[in-house]
Design a protein around this motif. Structure first.
Motif, short mmCIF file in Angstrom:
data_model
loop_
_atom_site.label_atom_id
_atom_site.label_comp_id
_atom_site.label_asym_id
_atom_site.label_seq_id
_atom_site.Cartn_x
_atom_site.Cartn_y
_atom_site.Cartn_z
N ARG A 1 -3.48 6.52 1.06
CA ARG A 1 -2.20 6.88 0.46
C ARG A 1 -2.34 8.10 -0.46
NH1 ARG A 1 -1.36 2.54 -2.23
NH2 ARG A 1 -2.17 3.39 -4.17
N LEU B 1 -4.83 6.05 7.24
CA LEU B 1 -3.78 7.07 7.16
C LEU B 1 -2.92 7.05 8.41
CD1 LEU B 1 -5.48 10.20 5.54
CD2 LEU B 1 -3.13 9.51 5.13
N LEU C 1 -0.64 3.95 8.24
CA LEU C 1 0.40 4.03 7.22
C LEU C 1 1.43 5.10 7.51
CD1 LEU C 1 -1.83 3.68 4.03
CD2 LEU C 1 -0.10 2.04 4.77
N TYR C 2 0.98 6.24 8.04
CA TYR C 2 1.87 7.40 8.21
C TYR C 2 1.74 7.98 9.62
CZ TYR C 2 1.33 6.89 3.17
OH TYR C 2 1.28 6.39 1.90
N GLU D 1 -1.83 9.74 -8.74
CA GLU D 1 -1.95 8.35 -9.17
C GLU D 1 -2.89 8.21 -10.38
OE1 GLU D 1 -2.55 5.56 -6.01
OE2 GLU D 1 -0.93 6.41 -4.79
N HIS E 1 -2.66 11.22 1.65
CA HIS E 1 -1.38 11.62 2.24
C HIS E 1 -0.55 12.38 1.20
CE1 HIS E 1 2.26 11.59 4.61
NE2 HIS E 1 2.90 10.94 3.64
N LYS E 2 -0.55 11.88 -0.02
CA LYS E 2 0.17 12.58 -1.09
C LYS E 2 -0.42 13.96 -1.33
CE LYS E 2 1.63 8.41 -3.61
NZ LYS E 2 1.53 7.65 -4.88
N TYR F 1 0.82 -1.22 0.00
CA TYR F 1 0.00 0.00 0.00
C TYR F 1 0.85 1.27 0.00
CZ TYR F 1 -3.94 -3.05 0.79
OH TYR F 1 -4.90 -4.02 0.65
N TYR F 2 2.16 1.11 0.00
CA TYR F 2 3.04 2.26 -0.17
C TYR F 2 3.42 2.37 -1.65
CZ TYR F 2 3.57 2.09 4.91
OH TYR F 2 3.33 2.09 6.27
N HIS G 1 -5.95 2.44 -0.20
CA HIS G 1 -5.34 3.19 -1.30
C HIS G 1 -5.77 4.65 -1.26
CE1 HIS G 1 -3.64 -0.36 -3.17
NE2 HIS G 1 -4.83 -0.97 -3.12
N ASP H 1 3.71 4.00 -5.60
CA ASP H 1 2.92 4.65 -6.64
C ASP H 1 2.05 3.65 -7.38
OD1 ASP H 1 3.96 7.30 -6.26
OD2 ASP H 1 5.82 6.63 -7.20
#
Length: 476
Positions: free
Chosen positions: A206, A235, A238-239, A123, A209-210, A32-33, A203, A35
């Motif tokens: 992610r 989120l 993941l981060y 993405e 977050h971007k 899930y990290y 997804h 691109d």
């Protein structure tokens, strides 16, 4: 008795699974990290953020009016059924009459453009978001991303945004200024839909977050309800170094085994185990379970065959409205089921309700929004045992879907700083009771900021002690 046996078996299975995987397994999140590209063609790299204005073409308006004029109504509701069989026919006729004769889309379009709207490609998808900076602040504003769910939209937050960005409104102070970012989930609102399968809530996390990094925010706060709760929780998994705090008003967790046992035993003497409000939501167990079965049939359809029902909802604006408005009744106040208007108009006016529906209609993406249920099923397995270790605050709404117990949250959210029982409100909290939600968000962020300050102080003390010890050893 069957209910007790089923719950006991579920509890045992969950316990055995958790015992087998007792530690966080972050390796399961590896995919899930990085691109991805969610369009059929390769992504065209474009990191620019573009202003976006909502402008529906006249041809679309004409087509909509024709469809409304040619509405073929369903058969009349049975006598004295209210919303218990679904949306009431008398209510829908009133809705269509207002929609046809009084609703002014251009006026609502101006309302949606009241706050700055933007799009940016992430993405391979054009991601729409509202971005509002504080009116004024002597202190640095806190970045806050707020994420909606289904069948809501970014419009849910239009009442609460002014309270968050203007700290003088509704009892705030200068330290309560927020910079608010409200994205449309991919496939919702004015965000582009995926063209290939697999885009679930992890997804989406992610992608968001971007988005925050693109806006210059390496650290930020999060708030979410419904699917927004899942996305913001992911989120935070993941981060964790980026998320300063997570505020929720919808429970994404399951009952831990020991709590299931407590609930089963507590059914014989609820007051010995739970406070009155919690006990009223849990017991009798049969009613609680049946209530969940009664109101969650739609989620099973959307998690299995979303495209089939998507055809009818994409072809008829009145069909789309009926499907969505029923959820605004039962997910806001279950007692509204007995009334012909579902008690919806007690909390919103026609313009507010129809504007949210029109966002779905103009973009023709009701199918892609329902697909999120199917795609997100795959997200549960790799995250079910991973705890959330960022500061968390929870606003418990009295009419939220399903019961929520503090111990239930603490099993997943290991730094639960606040658990507030809100006096009124249901599933669409920001849209229904923004004044209550904003107060809880502010209080939680203050707690999170204070905890961070205390932690920084302790770390500074430890560094000083280490330095002093080192100096003492050198001097000896």
């Amino acid at each position: 008795m069957i209910i007790y046996v089923v719950l006991a078996l579920v509890g045992l299975l969950v316990y055995l699974k958790q015992k087998k995987n007792s530690r966080d397994d972050f390796s399961s999140l590896a995919s899930y990290y990085g691109d991805h590209c969610w369009t059929a063609e390769d992504e065209v790299f474009d990191s620019e953020v573009h202003p976006f204005k909502i402008e529906i073409e006249s041809a679309q308006l004409d087509d909509f009016r024709t469809r409304i004029e040619n509405t073929r109504f369903s058969m009349p509701s049975l006598k004295d059924t209210g919303f218990t069989y679904g949306v009431n026919s008398e209510f829908m006729q009133d809705v269509v009459k207002y929609w046809r004769d009084s609703f002014d889309w251009r006026k609502q379009e101006e309302e949606l453009n009241r706050f700055p709207n933007f799009k940016t490609k992430i993405e391979g998808l054009d991601i729409h978001f509202v971005h509002v900076k504080p009116v004024s602040s002597k202190n640095q504003a806190k970045p806050l991303m707020m994420v909606h769910g289904w069948p809501g939209s970014f419009y849910e937050f239009y009442k609460i945004i002014p309270m968050l960005t203007n700290p003088t409104l509704h009892g705030g102070n200068e330290t309560d200024a927020f910079e608010v970012i409200v994205p449309s989930i991919p496939g919702f609102g004015f965000s582009q839909s995926a063209e290939v399968k697999g885009l679930g809530s992890l997804h989406c996390a992610r992608i968001f977050h971007k988005l925050m990094l693109r806006l210059g925010h390496k650290e930020y706060y999060l708030q979410g309800g419904d699917f927004g709760s899942y996305i913001t929780t992911h989120l935070s998994r993941l981060y964790p170094n980026a998320v300063k705090g997570l505020h929720l008003n919808f429970n994404t967790t399951s009952f831990p085994p020991l709590l299931i046992l407590k609930i089963l035993v507590g059914s014989f003497a609820p007051s010995l185990f739970f406070d009155k409000e919690t006990a009223n939501k849990l017991y009798p167990l049969k009613s609680m379970v049946l209530e969940q079965l009664l109101e969650t049939g739609y989620s099973h359809i959307q998690a299995t065959k979303p495209d089939t029902i998507g055809y009818s909802l994409s072809d008829s604006p009145v069909g789309l409205a009926a499907y969505i408005l029923e959820k605004f009744s039962t997910a806001t106040d279950p007692n509204g089921r007995e009334k012909n208007d579902g008690d919806i108009l007690k909390y919103w006016n026609y313009d507010e309700l129809l504007t949210n529906i029109m966002i779905y209609w103009w973009n023709g993406n009701i199918t892609s929004t329902m697909r999120l249920y199917k795609e997100s099923l795959a997200d549960h397995a790799p995250t079910s045992n991973i705890k959330v270790r960022v500061p968390v605050g929870y606003a418990s709404m009295p009419n939220e879907l399903g019961p929520c117990i503090r111990g239930q949250l603490e099993a997943t959210y290991k730094r639960l700083l606040s658990f507030t029982r809100i006096s009124e409100g249901g599933h669409f909290a920001a849209f229904q009771v923004p004044h209550l939600l904003v107060e809880d968000i502010r209080n939680f962020v203050r707690l999170a900021e204070n905890e961070k300050a205390r932690q920084s102080f302790r770390e500074a003390e430890c560094r000083q002690q280490f330095k002093q010890t080192h100096l003492d050893r050198v001097s000896q």
